[in-house]
Design a protein around this motif. Structure first.
Motif, PDB file in Angstrom:
ATOM      1  N   ARG A  53       0.735  -1.127   0.142  1.00 52.78           N
ATOM      2  CA  ARG A  53       0.024  -0.166   0.026  1.00 52.78           C
ATOM      3  C   ARG A  53       0.761   1.350   0.066  1.00 52.78           C
ATOM      4  O   ARG A  53       0.435   2.539  -0.036  1.00 52.78           O
ATOM      5  CB  ARG A  53      -0.871  -0.133   1.254  1.00 52.78           C
ATOM      6  N   LEU A  54       2.203   1.271  -0.067  1.00 48.03           N
ATOM      7  CA  LEU A  54       3.247   2.437   0.137  1.00 48.03           C
ATOM      8  C   LEU A  54       2.774   3.474  -0.948  1.00 48.03           C
ATOM      9  O   LEU A  54       2.786   4.650  -0.706  1.00 48.03           O
ATOM     10  CB  LEU A  54       4.484   2.036   0.009  1.00 48.03           C
ATOM     11  N   GLY A  55       2.681   3.119  -2.120  1.00 51.50           N
ATOM     12  CA  GLY A  55       2.436   4.052  -3.214  1.00 51.50           C
ATOM     13  C   GLY A  55       1.025   4.960  -2.841  1.00 51.50           C
ATOM     14  O   GLY A  55       0.991   6.239  -3.167  1.00 51.50           O
ATOM     15  N   ILE A  56      -0.042   4.207  -2.627  1.00 52.72           N
ATOM     16  CA  ILE A  56      -1.300   4.797  -2.014  1.00 52.72           C
ATOM     17  C   ILE A  56      -0.949   6.095  -0.756  1.00 52.72           C
ATOM     18  O   ILE A  56      -1.449   6.801  -0.827  1.00 52.72           O
ATOM     19  CB  ILE A  56      -2.269   3.847  -1.861  1.00 52.72           C
ATOM     20  N   ASP A  57      -0.323   5.308   0.102  1.00 53.54           N
ATOM     21  CA  ASP A  57      -0.047   5.983   1.330  1.00 53.54           C
ATOM     22  C   ASP A  57       0.890   7.282   1.104  1.00 53.54           C
ATOM     23  O   ASP A  57       0.493   8.390   1.581  1.00 53.54           O
ATOM     24  CB  ASP A  57       0.999   5.380   2.507  1.00 53.54           C
ATOM     25  N   ILE A  58       1.793   7.309   0.266  1.00 52.74           N
ATOM     26  CA  ILE A  58       2.638   8.444  -0.325  1.00 52.74           C
ATOM     27  C   ILE A  58       1.756   9.507  -1.029  1.00 52.74           C
ATOM     28  O   ILE A  58       1.750  10.561  -0.733  1.00 52.74           O
ATOM     29  CB  ILE A  58       3.662   7.984  -0.893  1.00 52.74           C
ATOM     30  N   LEU A  59       0.913   9.185  -1.838  1.00 58.20           N
ATOM     31  CA  LEU A  59      -0.012   9.924  -2.533  1.00 58.20           C
ATOM     32  C   LEU A  59      -0.909  10.631  -1.846  1.00 58.20           C
ATOM     33  O   LEU A  59      -1.186  11.835  -1.453  1.00 58.20           O
ATOM     34  CB  LEU A  59      -0.732   9.027  -3.580  1.00 58.20           C
TER      35      LEU A  59
END
Length: 255
Positions: A53-59
């Motif tokens: 989920r890291l990409g979504i968390d960063i966004l």
């Protein structure tokens, strides 16, 4: 050679930091379960980025910070100009601003939940609060240092009030607006974890809190590194914009 030397000076602190981190993590002075190595953190980062989920968390965190800072600076600029330029306004507003800017945003979370609920508005309000008071102080200090002689000279030359504002005041306050934006951005990223205490399911702050609950130390390090990298990237972008927008000042100083 000068470019290589400059690049070396930029990269050297990071190499030293990573080397120190690796040395401490593998020295046995700290339990390896409490401090992962840089390689382990990098491996976990790649795993979460491409399979989690890291990409979504960063966004999600970037969106919240951007919105909170934009709203905060949009209000801080006129308020900072008001109290920096007009003595009566400064006398009236300065005590209130000094009172509220001393309150940590995390202390306001219970009230924010009561008034704004637990959805996105609550998180943005906390970031707005932190950004506004960081930005308004920078604007106030910058505007108050502008010499009135420029206004007097413009009026002597027959400039209208709008011409004074658009051709004298606005160009001279532009560097302070950009500095206020940079300071507010840094404060907002520092406040991110507090803002995502409000029942956040996504975001880097939520990732860190969730990892802390399950004692996932490597994931906590990933969240911290991501916050630092994204915040630094945004600040570098603002610094580049600032250099271009205030290049005229350098030309004036050279002349």
């Amino acid at each position: 050679m000068p470019r290589l030397r400059h690049l070396g000076l930029l990269l050297l602190p990071w190499f030293l930091l990573i080397a120190l981190w690796h040395g401490v993590a593998t020295s046995g002075l700290v339990n390896q379960g409490l401090m992962p190595t840089p390689g382990q953190v990098a491996s976990k980062l790649i795993e979460l980025l491409f399979g989690g989920r890291l990409g979504i968390d960063i966004l999600k965190s970037t969106q919240r910070v951007t919105l909170g800072v934009t709203l905060g600076i949009a209000v801080a600029v006129p308020v900072g100009f008001l109290i920096g330029w007009y003595k009566n306004a400064r006398t009236f507003l300065d005590p209130l601003i000094n009172f509220f800017r001393a309150l940590p945003p995390i202390a306001l979370i219970p009230l924010v939940v009561v008034y704004f609920g637990i959805d996105e508005p609550a998180k943005v309000v906390i970031l707005f609060y932190a950004s506004f008071f960081a930005g308004v102080i920078v604007m106030y200090e910058g505007v108050s240092q502008i010499s009135p002689i420029y206004i007097k000279v413009a009026r002597t030359l027959g400039a209208t009030e709008w011409e004074i504002f658009s051709r004298v005041i606005l160009p001279m306050t532009t560097p302070h607006i950009l500095t206020a934006l940079r300071v507010a951005l840094g404060v907002a990223w520092a406040t991110l974890v507090a803002s995502e205490l409000v029942a956040a399911q996504q975001g880097l702050g939520a990732l860190i809190q969730s990892a802390g609950s399950f004692f996932q130390i490597d994931v906590i390090y990933v969240g911290i590194v991501c916050i630092g990298v994204v915040a630094m990237s945004m600040d570098m972008g603002l610094r580049s914009v600032t250099r271009r927008m205030v290049r005229w000042q350098e030309r004036v100083e050279v002349q």
